[in-house]
Design a protein around this motif. Structure first.
Motif, mmCIF file in Angstrom:
data_model
loop_
_atom_site.group_PDB
_atom_site.id
_atom_site.type_symbol
_atom_site.label_atom_id
_atom_site.label_comp_id
_atom_site.label_asym_id
_atom_site.label_seq_id
_atom_site.Cartn_x
_atom_site.Cartn_y
_atom_site.Cartn_z
ATOM 1 N N ILE A 194 26.651 33.517 36.522
ATOM 2 C CA ILE A 194 27.604 33.118 37.566
ATOM 3 C C ILE A 194 28.284 34.352 38.150
ATOM 4 O O ILE A 194 28.430 34.498 39.374
ATOM 5 C CB ILE A 194 28.636 32.137 36.998
ATOM 6 N N LEU A 195 28.696 35.269 37.266
ATOM 7 C CA LEU A 195 29.343 36.493 37.738
ATOM 8 C C LEU A 195 28.377 37.316 38.584
ATOM 9 O O LEU A 195 28.781 37.913 39.591
ATOM 10 C CB LEU A 195 29.833 37.319 36.552
ATOM 11 N N ALA A 196 27.091 37.348 38.182
ATOM 12 C CA ALA A 196 26.107 38.117 38.945
ATOM 13 C C ALA A 196 26.008 37.596 40.374
ATOM 14 O O ALA A 196 25.968 38.371 41.336
ATOM 15 C CB ALA A 196 24.742 38.051 38.255
ATOM 16 N N ILE A 197 25.986 36.279 40.525
ATOM 17 C CA ILE A 197 25.907 35.687 41.859
ATOM 18 C C ILE A 197 27.177 35.994 42.647
ATOM 19 O O ILE A 197 27.131 36.389 43.818
ATOM 20 C CB ILE A 197 25.684 34.170 41.765
ATOM 21 N N VAL A 198 28.331 35.811 41.994
ATOM 22 C CA VAL A 198 29.609 36.049 42.673
ATOM 23 C C VAL A 198 29.733 37.508 43.111
ATOM 24 O O VAL A 198 30.129 37.812 44.251
ATOM 25 C CB VAL A 198 30.788 35.653 41.759
ATOM 26 N N LEU A 199 29.383 38.440 42.213
ATOM 27 C CA LEU A 199 29.486 39.859 42.558
ATOM 28 C C LEU A 199 28.531 40.239 43.683
ATOM 29 O O LEU A 199 28.867 41.059 44.545
ATOM 30 C CB LEU A 199 29.218 40.718 41.324
ATOM 31 N N SER A 200 27.337 39.642 43.679
ATOM 32 C CA SER A 200 26.389 39.909 44.766
ATOM 33 C C SER A 200 26.947 39.424 46.094
ATOM 34 O O SER A 200 26.829 40.101 47.127
ATOM 35 C CB SER A 200 25.043 39.232 44.476
ATOM 36 N N LEU A 201 27.562 38.234 46.080
ATOM 37 C CA LEU A 201 28.160 37.703 47.306
ATOM 38 C C LEU A 201 29.326 38.570 47.770
ATOM 39 O O LEU A 201 29.481 38.839 48.969
ATOM 40 C CB LEU A 201 28.630 36.263 47.069
ATOM 41 N N ILE A 202 30.148 39.003 46.816
ATOM 42 C CA ILE A 202 31.283 39.867 47.174
ATOM 43 C C ILE A 202 30.780 41.182 47.773
ATOM 44 O O ILE A 202 31.314 41.677 48.767
ATOM 45 C CB ILE A 202 32.167 40.136 45.942
ATOM 46 N N ASP A 203 29.738 41.747 47.148
ATOM 47 C CA ASP A 203 29.189 43.003 47.646
ATOM 48 C C ASP A 203 28.646 42.832 49.060
ATOM 49 O O ASP A 203 28.860 43.677 49.938
ATOM 50 C CB ASP A 203 28.087 43.487 46.701
ATOM 51 N N HIS A 204 27.940 41.701 49.275
ATOM 52 C CA HIS A 204 27.411 41.418 50.619
ATOM 53 C C HIS A 204 28.549 41.249 51.620
ATOM 54 O O HIS A 204 28.520 41.803 52.722
ATOM 55 C CB HIS A 204 26.558 40.152 50.577
ATOM 56 N N THR A 205 29.572 40.495 51.239
ATOM 57 C CA THR A 205 30.708 40.255 52.130
ATOM 58 C C THR A 205 31.449 41.547 52.433
ATOM 59 O O THR A 205 31.889 41.784 53.565
ATOM 60 C CB THR A 205 31.674 39.237 51.502
ATOM 61 N N ARG A 206 31.570 42.401 51.401
ATOM 62 C CA ARG A 206 32.269 43.666 51.594
ATOM 63 C C ARG A 206 31.576 44.532 52.647
ATOM 64 O O ARG A 206 32.230 45.183 53.468
ATOM 65 C CB ARG A 206 32.331 44.427 50.267
#
Length: 506
Positions: free
Chosen positions: A363-375
């Motif tokens: 779950i964290l991997a998905i969230v961090l990937s989304l945050i990185d993309h959004t950033r």
């Protein structure tokens, strides 16, 4: 299941490598993913069935089969909806951290078996603490066997990867155990039943009430199967620069769990450790799984008797080495050297898997990937285009306020326009206009990289147009993709007028 003998678990585990593995190999798209019983889904199953059936009983196994059917139902529903896209939100950075965390977790969890200890505790820290508390009970015979297995496997790989070191070590351990009666000195598997699994529906009292009780557990396992299988498939596809269809894999996983339910075994999941085991042995396609299923069939029919002599320390040593191989220190160092900010994302994912669990890590991997993309989309690196010496246009930093011609700025926006970066769009345009020397007459937005304009960004564009109009500056848009223009045709045309669009910058 703690109250069942190791041999019972072995035979049930072998069943997962027969029909479920065969079905997945036929219907999946991933060339590398291996399915089997998995600790993450097993933990959820044990927690979900606590209080419903006695652990390890026939009813318990029957309910496990029901859960396999229900998990399959959720997987087919996910395939119909198209949830396979979740795999696209796992960057290579977080996948390296995820698999390395799984490797550390698996390796540390097998230390007790290699030391001949009973083992206990839930979670990596608890297992290590339990091992330390019982360190005086180390079985040195088991430890010697485990070290011998490790030496054989590592030495064989140093000589040639074509040498099946694990197979040699396992067969040798069985022979020595039979010849020297290792059972007197350490735990061995014991008598393993032979024969094929019974095919049929689980023998339970089917009712809507039972289904309602099991739905939360089945859904929790489905989420783990979906995320972990996608993460593992994505990791190995990235490793070999290959493609795969996560939606097709959902079909394969659903059929594999139907096979698990019919053959009376556990829910099956995409397994990082089993995938690494096949990969390290040289398997590069699902043909290796079909061959594995065939070998398991032969073992079930003719070779279960020798398995009774196998020391449990041997299995722990093999799995320990698999875990070590999953730890990608070279990949972590490469991330650190290339982009330190992404290294911390990988490290956080790794630590979450090790100390909290695989489910939380995914779950964290998905969230961090989304945050990185959004950033990255939140603060795009836009540019100003000016004529180059060769005659073409070249990019210059926005801060330089460079004009393409006196009175003309060409401003390239390098991302889709949406609510998070609309403020940056307005701020940069305003600063460029106010600081222009000489005074601007035209402001051109190069929209060649803009693949979407949401409502917030459209409102911002209209505000920019009004501001420029007050200053007698023409706002035009060049190279906007046709589909984006058509999608926003009415709103943009109403705001800018029909003559505000140019197909090319020239």
């Amino acid at each position: 299941f703690p109250t069942r003998r190791s041999s019972d678990l072995v035979i049930t585990g072998l069943y997962t490598m027969l029909i479920p593995m065969f079905l997945f190999a036929i219907f999946c798209s991933s060339r590398h993913l291996v399915v089997g019983a998995d600790s993450a889904t097993a933990t959820i199953l044990a927690a979900g069935l606590a209080g419903i059936a006695a652990t390890g009983s026939d009813e318990y196994l029957a309910l496990a089969g029901v859960l396999a059917f229900m998990a399959a139902g959720f997987l087919f529903l996910a395939r119909f909806i198209g949830l396979g896209f979740m795999a696209d939100f796992m960057s290579r950075t977080v996948l390296i951290g995820f698999l390395s965390g799984v490797g550390i977790q698996v390796a540390l969890g097998e230390i007790s078996g290699m030391l001949g200890l009973k083992g206990g505790g839930h979670g990596t820290l608890a297992k290590i603490w339990d091992d330390l508390q019982n360190i005086e009970q180390v079985n040195f015979h088991a430890l010697a066997v485990a070290l011998g297995v490790l030496v054989i496997i590592v030495a064989s790989r140093r000589i040639s990867h074509r040498i099946p070191g694990a197979l040699i070590a396992v067969v040798g351990a069985i022979i020595f155990s039979w010849a020297f009666d290792f059972a007197d000195h350490m735990h061995v598997l014991g008598v393993v039943p032979s024969g094929l699994p019974h095919i049929g529906l689980p023998e339970v009292d089917w009712s809507w009430e039972l289904v309602q009780k099991l739905v939360p557990t089945a859904f929790a396992m489905f989420v783990v199967i979906l995320a972990q299988s996608a993460a593992t498939s994505r990791a190995y596809a990235a490793r070999y620069n290959e493609g795969f269809s996560a939606n097709t894999d959902l079909t394969g996983l659903g059929l594999a769990n139907i096979g698990a339910g019919l053959s009376g075994t556990f829910v099956v999941n995409g397994s990082p450790t089993k995938t690494q085991m096949v990969d390290s042995a040289g398997g590069r396609t699902q043909l290796s799984l079909l061959f594995t299923a065939f070998i398991v069939l032969l073992v079930l029919l003719f070779l279960t008797a020798p398995l009774a002599y196998m020391p449990e320390a041997v299995l722990s040593a093999v799995v320990f080495l698999i875990g070590v191989e999953l730890i990608d220190l070279k990949g972590m160092h490469s991330i650190l050297a290339w982009r330190p900010s992404e290294f911390w994302v990988a490290l956080v994912t790794l630590l979450m898997v090790v100390f909290v669990g695989v489910e939380a890590g995914i779950i964290l991997a998905i969230v961090l990937s989304l945050i990185d993309h959004t950033r990255r989309g939140y603060r795009p690196k836009n540019a100003l285009l000016v004529p180059g010496k060769s005659g073409g246009l070249r990019a210059r930093p926005v801060a330089g306020s460079a004009q393409a011609l006196p009175g003309l700025i060409i401003y390239r926006f390098t991302h889709s326009m949406y609510y998070a970066n609309a403020q940056q769009l307005a701020q940069e345009v305003t600063e460029l206009v106010n600081g222009a020397q000489p005074r601007l007459r035209w402001f051109c937005i190069d929209a060649s990289a803009v693949d979407d304009i949401d409502y917030s960004a459209a409102k911002t564009l209209r505000s920019i147009h009004a501001m420029l109009k007050e200053k007698n500056i023409h706002l035009v848009i060049a190279q906007i993709p046709e589909d984006v223009r058509e999608e926003n045709h009415h709103a943009l045309r109403k705001a800018f007028g029909k003559h505000a669009y140019y197909d090319t910058l020239e």
